[in-house]
Every structure is written in C-alpha cells, then in structure tokens.
Design an enzyme around this catalytic site. Structure first.
Site, PDB file in Angstrom:
ATOM      1  N   THR A 285      82.708  48.457  54.749  1.00  0.00           N
ATOM      2  CA  THR A 285      81.551  47.752  53.832  1.00  0.00           C
ATOM      3  C   THR A 285      80.424  47.216  54.160  1.00  0.00           C
ATOM      4  OG1 THR A 285      81.869  45.245  52.864  1.00  0.00           O
ATOM      5  CG2 THR A 285      83.141  45.855  55.003  1.00  0.00           C
ATOM      6  N   ASN A 286      79.422  47.038  53.668  1.00  0.00           N
ATOM      7  CA  ASN A 286      78.251  45.906  53.807  1.00  0.00           C
ATOM      8  C   ASN A 286      78.226  44.788  54.131  1.00  0.00           C
ATOM      9  OD1 ASN A 286      76.432  48.465  54.399  1.00  0.00           O
ATOM     10  ND2 ASN A 286      77.492  49.440  53.158  1.00  0.00           N
ATOM     11  N   THR A 287      78.581  44.185  52.438  1.00  0.00           N
ATOM     12  CA  THR A 287      78.833  42.906  52.635  1.00  0.00           C
ATOM     13  C   THR A 287      79.005  42.267  53.663  1.00  0.00           C
ATOM     14  OG1 THR A 287      78.361  42.867  50.094  1.00  0.00           O
ATOM     15  CG2 THR A 287      79.116  41.165  50.910  1.00  0.00           C
TER      16      THR A 287
ATOM     17  N   CYS B 118      75.434  49.002  49.699  1.00  0.00           N
ATOM     18  CA  CYS B 118      76.931  48.767  48.886  1.00  0.00           C
ATOM     19  C   CYS B 118      78.030  50.735  48.895  1.00  0.00           C
ATOM     20  CB  CYS B 118      77.073  48.973  47.705  1.00  0.00           C
ATOM     21  SG  CYS B 118      78.747  48.578  47.752  1.00  0.00           S
ATOM     22  N   THR B 119      78.685  50.365  49.901  1.00  0.00           N
ATOM     23  CA  THR B 119      79.762  51.663  50.526  1.00  0.00           C
ATOM     24  C   THR B 119      79.935  52.222  49.093  1.00  0.00           C
ATOM     25  OG1 THR B 119      81.901  50.151  50.611  1.00  0.00           O
ATOM     26  CG2 THR B 119      80.315  50.861  52.562  1.00  0.00           C
TER      27      THR B 119
ATOM     28  N   MET C  61      87.982  46.721  50.880  1.00  0.00           N
ATOM     29  CA  MET C  61      86.682  46.769  49.934  1.00  0.00           C
ATOM     30  C   MET C  61      85.797  47.301  49.779  1.00  0.00           C
ATOM     31  SD  MET C  61      87.348  43.484  53.222  1.00  0.00           S
ATOM     32  CE  MET C  61      86.863  45.044  54.351  1.00  0.00           C
TER      33      MET C  61
END
Length: 229
Positions: A83-85, A196-197, A10
């Site tokens: 992932t951050n989200t 965000c990665t 992701m």
C-alpha cells in the site's frame, strides 16, 4: 533466494497483483518451475480504513507493526507493505522488527530518476497527496511533486475507496482520471505517479500522454529483484 514478507489486504484487490507480479518476475529470471518465496499477512482493511479516516494513525501503525512481527517470525528476510498510504506509519513498522522495509516511495523515486524526470504528478488517496510523508521522500530525490486541485483530489480519493477497493471498475471514473492526469500534464508534469496500489486497476499507459509510474508494478518488481540478489 530470500523470502519476502508481504503485508497486504489494503486492499486485497491490489495485493493479488503483488503476488502475481513477484512470482512472474522470479519465474522470468529463473525459469522452470521457480516461484517467489513469500510470507503473506493480510489485514482486515475495514479496521485500517476506519483508523485512517479518524486520524488514529498510531493504532493503525501498531496493527501493521504486529503484522510485521508475525511475518518476521515466519521467516521473512525483508518487508513489503502493499500500500502507499500506510507508509505514513513506516517508522512504527520498522521499529518493531529487525528486518528492512522496502519503501514504496523510494522504489518509485529511483524509477523516476532513472527515467530522467524531475517534475512529477502524484495521484493517490488524500492522505498521500496532501500530507508530507510521501512527497518529502520523493523530494529527497530531487523531484518536484505536483498534485491535483482540491476538487480533483476528492474525486481521486473517493473513487479509490468507494469503487476500486471494492473491485468496481466504472468507465466514467476512468474518464475523470484521464482528465485529472491531463490537468497535471498541463501544469508541467513530465510523468504521473499512480500513488495508490488500486489505481492501476482503472487506468494504464493508454490513458496518458506522459509516462505513468505504477507503484504496484514498481514495488513488486523491486521486491522480486531484492529477493533474487
């Protein structure tokens, strides 16, 4: 050494960075031919992205919860969601397994506090910049979080999905990010989170007058440190 369970894909562009960093850190610490013990489950990001933009977070969370169960069964001692989200559904994932989740926002907040900062800019997807799940966790560590204006948030978001997740690195987009970072600094940001990665594929410390906190680097290094405890 503990075995870390990476839930990636992701996007896969940033997941490759996780794998590289955790192995580099383990080798730096232990030397020789040592590398990290990793179980990796990589999802189809097209499915996740469609659910994100339709607001169907519960189904997206169940997909990742199933991935977490598989990683746990494969022998992982803890989880790393690359992932951050999708940490928006962290609670769904945590409730599906018996092993802990190393939360990316917690690792980032600790790094920022160790640096002595209290006012921080945040870049990421619109979900990360606009919704509460990420900023509230940062606030628990006493951080004041600044985000770009609506137009700039849209630019940051679109560059992530339309370019970076596809491996496209465009100089004009880098310049847009530089301007947005400068705007956050003018608002009082002492540092800026690359939340965000994929963002670290486009910009690095040379693009900012204040310290950038690369969540991919921070999260992966924290995972390696946890594995070596």
């Amino acid at each position: 050494m503990q075995t870390m369970g990476l839930i990636g894909g992701m996007s896969w562009e940033s997941t490759t960075l996780y794998y590289k960093i955790v192995n580099q850190v383990v080798n730096e610490r232990l030397g020789g031919l040592h590398s990290a013990k990793v179980v990796l489950y990589s999802v189809d990001f097209a499915e996740i992205e469609a659910l994100q933009h339709s607001g169907n977070w519960e189904v997206a969370g169940e997909i990742l919860a199933n991935a977490a169960r598989s990683v746990e069964k494969a022998g992982a001692d803890f989880l790393v969601l690359c992932t951050n989200t999708m940490h928006k559904v962290a609670e769904i994932i945590e409730s599906a397994v018996h092993i802990p989740l190393l939360h990316i926002a917690t690792a980032t907040a600790i790094a920022i506090k160790e640096a002595g900062f209290t006012t921080i800019g945040l870049l990421g997807t619109r979900f990360t910049m606009e919704q509460a799940f990420y900023k509230e966790r940062l606030s628990k560590y006493g951080l004041q979080v600044l985000t770009p204006n609506e137009q700039d948030r849209n630019s940051v978001h679109n560059i992530i999905y339309d370019e970076l997740c596809l491996g496209k690195i465009i100089p004009n987009s880098r310049e847009q990010y530089r301007c947005i970072i400068a705007s956050l600094i003018s608002q009082g940001a002492e540092g800026v989170i690359l939340g965000c990665t994929e963002i670290s594929l486009l910009v690095d410390q040379a693009d900012s007058l204040v310290r950038l906190f690369d969540t991919t680097e921070i999260h992966a290094r924290s995972a390696a440190s946890l594995a070596l405890q």
